[in-house]
Design an enzyme around this catalytic site. Structure first.
Site, PDB file in Angstrom:
ATOM      1  N   ALA A  35       5.210  -5.568  -2.125  1.00 17.13           N
ATOM      2  CA  ALA A  35       5.820  -4.651  -1.113  1.00 17.13           C
ATOM      3  C   ALA A  35       5.636  -3.360  -1.241  1.00 17.13           C
ATOM      4  O   ALA A  35       6.441  -2.225  -1.267  1.00 17.13           O
ATOM      5  CB  ALA A  35       7.235  -4.835  -1.026  1.00 17.13           C
ATOM      6  N   HIS A  40       3.766   3.379  -5.144  1.00 14.98           N
ATOM      7  CA  HIS A  40       3.029   2.303  -5.921  1.00 14.98           C
ATOM      8  C   HIS A  40       1.476   2.931  -5.576  1.00 14.98           C
ATOM      9  O   HIS A  40       0.908   3.078  -6.789  1.00 14.98           O
ATOM     10  CB  HIS A  40       3.166   1.095  -5.297  1.00 14.98           C
ATOM     11  CG  HIS A  40       4.258   0.365  -5.219  1.00 14.98           C
ATOM     12  ND1 HIS A  40       4.956  -0.095  -4.135  1.00 14.98           N
ATOM     13  CD2 HIS A  40       5.113  -0.175  -6.289  1.00 14.98           C
ATOM     14  CE1 HIS A  40       6.171  -0.416  -4.578  1.00 14.98           C
ATOM     15  NE2 HIS A  40       6.156  -0.564  -5.747  1.00 14.98           N
ATOM     16  N   GLN A  65      14.228 -11.082 -13.752  1.00  9.48           N
ATOM     17  CA  GLN A  65      14.855  -9.924 -14.043  1.00  9.48           C
ATOM     18  C   GLN A  65      15.737  -9.720 -12.942  1.00  9.48           C
ATOM     19  O   GLN A  65      16.455  -8.545 -12.623  1.00  9.48           O
ATOM     20  CB  GLN A  65      13.770  -8.478 -13.984  1.00  9.48           C
ATOM     21  CG  GLN A  65      12.943  -8.438 -12.641  1.00  9.48           C
ATOM     22  CD  GLN A  65      11.944  -7.415 -12.794  1.00  9.48           C
ATOM     23  OE1 GLN A  65      10.912  -7.674 -13.219  1.00  9.48           O
ATOM     24  NE2 GLN A  65      12.292  -6.401 -12.130  1.00  9.48           N
ATOM     25  N   VAL A 187       7.487   9.586  -5.600  1.00  6.44           N
ATOM     26  CA  VAL A 187       7.142   9.873  -4.185  1.00  6.44           C
ATOM     27  C   VAL A 187       8.440   9.738  -3.051  1.00  6.44           C
ATOM     28  O   VAL A 187       9.134   8.718  -3.255  1.00  6.44           O
ATOM     29  CB  VAL A 187       5.881   9.098  -4.073  1.00  6.44           C
ATOM     30  CG1 VAL A 187       5.661   9.431  -2.421  1.00  6.44           C
ATOM     31  CG2 VAL A 187       4.787   9.054  -4.748  1.00  6.44           C
ATOM     32  N   LEU A 195      11.121   6.820  -2.105  1.00  4.80           N
ATOM     33  CA  LEU A 195      10.295   5.360  -1.287  1.00  4.80           C
ATOM     34  C   LEU A 195      11.078   4.203  -2.664  1.00  4.80           C
ATOM     35  O   LEU A 195      10.765   4.477  -3.638  1.00  4.80           O
ATOM     36  CB  LEU A 195       9.024   5.620  -1.353  1.00  4.80           C
ATOM     37  CG  LEU A 195       8.418   6.627  -0.642  1.00  4.80           C
ATOM     38  CD1 LEU A 195       6.827   6.500  -0.326  1.00  4.80           C
ATOM     39  CD2 LEU A 195       9.154   6.677   0.702  1.00  4.80           C
TER      40      LEU A 195
HETATM   41  P1  PAJ Z   1       8.333  -2.611  -8.505  1.00  7.59           P
HETATM   42  O1  PAJ Z   1       9.829  -1.975  -7.940  1.00  7.59           O
HETATM   43  O2  PAJ Z   1       7.356  -3.086  -7.529  1.00  7.59           O
HETATM   44  O3  PAJ Z   1       7.819  -0.831  -9.068  1.00  7.59           O
HETATM   45  C1  PAJ Z   1       6.679  -0.805  -9.447  1.00  7.59           C
HETATM   46  C2  PAJ Z   1       6.166   0.442 -10.097  1.00  7.59           C
HETATM   47  O4  PAJ Z   1       6.297   1.429  -9.115  1.00  7.59           O
HETATM   48  C3  PAJ Z   1       7.316   0.723 -11.166  1.00  7.59           C
HETATM   49  O5  PAJ Z   1       6.758   1.542 -12.338  1.00  7.59           O
HETATM   50  C4  PAJ Z   1       8.011   2.006 -10.501  1.00  7.59           C
HETATM   51  O6  PAJ Z   1       8.908   2.984 -11.142  1.00  7.59           O
HETATM   52  C5  PAJ Z   1       7.149   2.581  -9.317  1.00  7.59           C
HETATM   53  N1  PAJ Z   1       7.920   3.230  -8.182  1.00  7.59           N
HETATM   54  C6  PAJ Z   1       8.672   2.595  -7.358  1.00  7.59           C
HETATM   55  N2  PAJ Z   1       9.086   3.369  -6.494  1.00  7.59           N
HETATM   56  C7  PAJ Z   1       8.412   4.553  -6.402  1.00  7.59           C
HETATM   57  C8  PAJ Z   1       8.543   5.865  -6.123  1.00  7.59           C
HETATM   58  N3  PAJ Z   1       9.002   6.270  -4.749  1.00  7.59           N
HETATM   59  N4  PAJ Z   1       7.492   6.763  -6.427  1.00  7.59           N
HETATM   60  C9  PAJ Z   1       6.672   6.484  -7.677  1.00  7.59           C
HETATM   61  N5  PAJ Z   1       6.789   5.355  -8.260  1.00  7.59           N
HETATM   62  C10 PAJ Z   1       7.654   4.460  -7.722  1.00  7.59           C
HETATM   63  O7  PAJ Z   1       9.410  -1.820 -11.496  1.00  7.59           O
HETATM   64  C11 PAJ Z   1       9.223  -2.939 -11.136  1.00  7.59           C
HETATM   65  O8  PAJ Z   1       8.266  -3.250  -9.773  1.00  7.59           O
HETATM   66  C12 PAJ Z   1       9.202  -4.155 -11.847  1.00  7.59           C
HETATM   67  O9  PAJ Z   1      10.410  -3.928 -12.713  1.00  7.59           O
HETATM   68  C13 PAJ Z   1       7.949  -4.338 -13.000  1.00  7.59           C
HETATM   69  C14 PAJ Z   1       7.768  -3.101 -13.865  1.00  7.59           C
HETATM   70  C15 PAJ Z   1       6.721  -4.647 -12.028  1.00  7.59           C
HETATM   71  C16 PAJ Z   1       8.066  -5.687 -13.871  1.00  7.59           C
HETATM   72  O10 PAJ Z   1       8.433  -6.836 -13.153  1.00  7.59           O
END
Ligand code: PAJ
Length: 306
Positions: A35, A40, A65, A187, A195
């Site tokens: 997503a 990301h 998780q 971000v 986001l």
């Molecule tokens: P997910 O929620 O998909 O996030 C993946 C990575 O993107 C994480 O390191 C999260 O901190 C980062 N991220 C999410 N939103 C962000 C934003 N607005 N600005 C910058 N970075 C952002 O976090 C996970 O997945 C899971 O827990 C995972 C580490 C993959 C383990 O399953």
């Protein structure tokens, strides 16, 4: 830009990484649950800028998780769009395995089954860990598995999930995993909302209400030069004017999530439910000792004049 190569099994992944391992190229890794959005993408850009070797992104909605009743089933799955974002950011390999590939022995339902797992320790039991007691065991276990499969030199995580980032740093350090962990800035939308893949669950009214999280953090940050109590008062005053926001926690901690310093670098963190969607956010703050710091109870409004 060439499209990334998609690997869905451990064997495919190993084959794709073999040349880089042989030539000693630095492997950079960005774990995600898909997503994908601009947050990301920024992690991928950071990874891309750090190595001429392969950038690997994992897309895996990790069941361990999520506790029963959390949003595992409604977690958005958008692989085709995700691959386009990866391509745009110059990602070389996307690892998108099935659950059985990551958990051949079964993933259990929420709490982990009888396989060996990672215990996040005390840091996993505070803040997010209070309402999600099994969450960080699931996060650390899957990240350790992915580190084992990819064996990256460096991995990029977002500061958006600040406690997760802190725990991953602790895991790498305490278990001597030898991965450089990079924390990338959050971000945001132009109006400040961080986001998140969960933002899509907000309707128009909730989307506006959700702004209270960032506004509350900003209030704390602006009042921080006057010290911790004034910063907390100011944040609480901001929150009182918000509607539709069900607060879980609002805290100021040290940068490592320990007790805040008297003065200096600290972190303000918030978690709240807007409708049925649970949102988290945080900001760095600099606690100061400006004149008037002792005048606790000062309202946020007064501070803006100083
Ligand atoms: P997910 O929620 O998909 O996030 C993946 C990575 O993107 C994480 O390191 C999260 O901190 C980062 N991220 C999410 N939103 C962000 C934003 N607005 N600005 C910058 N970075 C952002 O976090 C996970 O997945 C899971 O827990 C995972 C580490 C993959 C383990 O399953």
């Amino acid at each position: 830009m060439t499209a990334p190569v998609l690997a869905s099994t451990r064997a495919e992944l190993a084959d794709l990484l073999a040349p880089a391992r042989r030539s000693g190229e630095q492997i950079a890794f960005v774990p995600t649950m898909g997503a994908l959005h601009a947050g990301h993408a920024s992690l991928m850009a950071t990874a891309r800028a750090r190595t001429t070797g392969p950038v690997v992104v994992s897309i895996f909605v990790n069941p361990t998780q999520f506790a029963p009743g959390e949003d595992l089933d409604r977690y958005p799955r958008t692989l085709a769009d995700d691959l386009l974002i990866c391509e745009k950011e110059g990602v070389d390999i996307v690892f998108a395995p099935a659950v059985e590939e990551v958990y051949p022995g079964g993933a259990g339902a929420g709490p982990l089954d009888d396989s060996v797992t990672i215990d996040p320790g005390q840091l996993g039991r505070v803040l997010e860990g209070v309402s999600r007691p099994t969450h960080f065991a699931g996060v650390l276990t899957v990240v350790a598995k992915l580190f084992g499969l990819i064996r990256p030199d460096l991995a990029v995580f977002g500061q958006k999930d600040y406690q997760q980032l802190a725990l991953i740093r602790r895991m790498v350090s305490d278990l001597c995993l030898g991965v450089e962990v990079i924390g990338a800035e959050t971000v945001r939308e132009p109006d400040g909302l961080a986001l998140s893949s969960r933002n899509r669950f907000l309707d128009a009214e909730q989307r506006l209400q959700a702004l209270a999280l960032h506004d509350t953090l900003q209030a704390a940050r602006q009042a921080a030069p006057w010290g911790l109590e004034v910063a907390m008062d100011s944040a609480r005053a901001e929150l009182r004017s918000a509607h539709g926001v069900d607060l879980d926690y609002l805290v100021i901690t040290g940068p490592d999530l320990g007790p805040p310093p008297e003065a200096g670098e600290a972190r303000v963190l918030i978690a709240a439910r807007v409708g049925t969607t649970r949102l988290i956010d945080n900001l760095p703050v600099t606690l100061g000792t400006s004149v008037g710091k002792a005048s606790t109870g000062t309202s946020g409004g007064d501070l803006t004049d100083k």
